[in-house]
Design a protein around this motif. Structure first.
Motif, PDB file in Angstrom:
ATOM      1  N   GLU A  27      -1.081   3.275  -7.076  1.00 30.94           N
ATOM      2  CA  GLU A  27      -1.301   2.972  -5.717  1.00 30.94           C
ATOM      3  C   GLU A  27      -1.739   4.373  -4.932  1.00 30.94           C
ATOM      4  O   GLU A  27      -3.096   4.764  -4.290  1.00 30.94           O
ATOM      5  N   ARG A  87       3.902   1.372  -9.043  1.00 30.50           N
ATOM      6  CA  ARG A  87       3.250   0.637  -8.903  1.00 30.50           C
ATOM      7  C   ARG A  87       3.457   1.405  -7.985  1.00 30.50           C
ATOM      8  O   ARG A  87       1.599   1.918  -7.393  1.00 30.50           O
ATOM      9  N   ARG A  88       3.786   2.556  -7.114  1.00 33.97           N
ATOM     10  CA  ARG A  88       3.783   3.301  -6.634  1.00 33.97           C
ATOM     11  C   ARG A  88       2.810   4.633  -6.725  1.00 33.97           C
ATOM     12  O   ARG A  88       1.607   5.427  -6.252  1.00 33.97           O
ATOM     13  N   ASP A 129       8.567   0.092 -10.137  1.00 34.51           N
ATOM     14  CA  ASP A 129       7.801   0.185  -8.628  1.00 34.51           C
ATOM     15  C   ASP A 129       7.721   1.498  -8.753  1.00 34.51           C
ATOM     16  O   ASP A 129       6.861   2.146  -7.852  1.00 34.51           O
TER      17      ASP A 129
END
Length: 98
Positions: free
Chosen positions: A54, A50-51, A47
């Motif tokens: 992004e 991924r953040r 998580d």
């Protein structure tokens, strides 16, 4: 020909391992944070990565505006921060300095 329709096999994402070497103190910190969110270490790290990915890609976004809009934008940025919301933010305790 496969007995499983391609639409079914395409819907299942493929996972691959990612191996990382990390210092013991950082691993303990990650484990503590993961537990605080009710996640496994892997879930927490995926998580977070991924953040970060992004955010890194969003930081590369190009926004085009006309000269007048850009001048207004620069004017707003040049103003010193102020207001009750800013004061409250500056008084808020930081979670990492406990």
């Amino acid at each position: 020909m496969s007995a499983i329709p391609s639409s079914v096999t395409e819907a299942v994402p493929t996972t691959r391992p990612v191996n990382l070497r990390v210092r013991e103190d950082i691993r303990a910190l990650i484990d503590q944070a993961a537990r605080s969110q009710g996640k496994s270490r892997s879930e927490f790290m995926i998580d977070a990565a991924r953040r970060a990915a992004e955010d890194a890609l969003l930081d590369q976004a190009l926004v085009r505006v006309d000269a007048e809009t850009y001048a207004r934008f620069l004017h707003v940025l040049d103003q010193p921060p102020a207001g009750e919301g800013f004061e409250r933010l500056m008084r808020a305790p930081t979670p990492w300095a406990r």
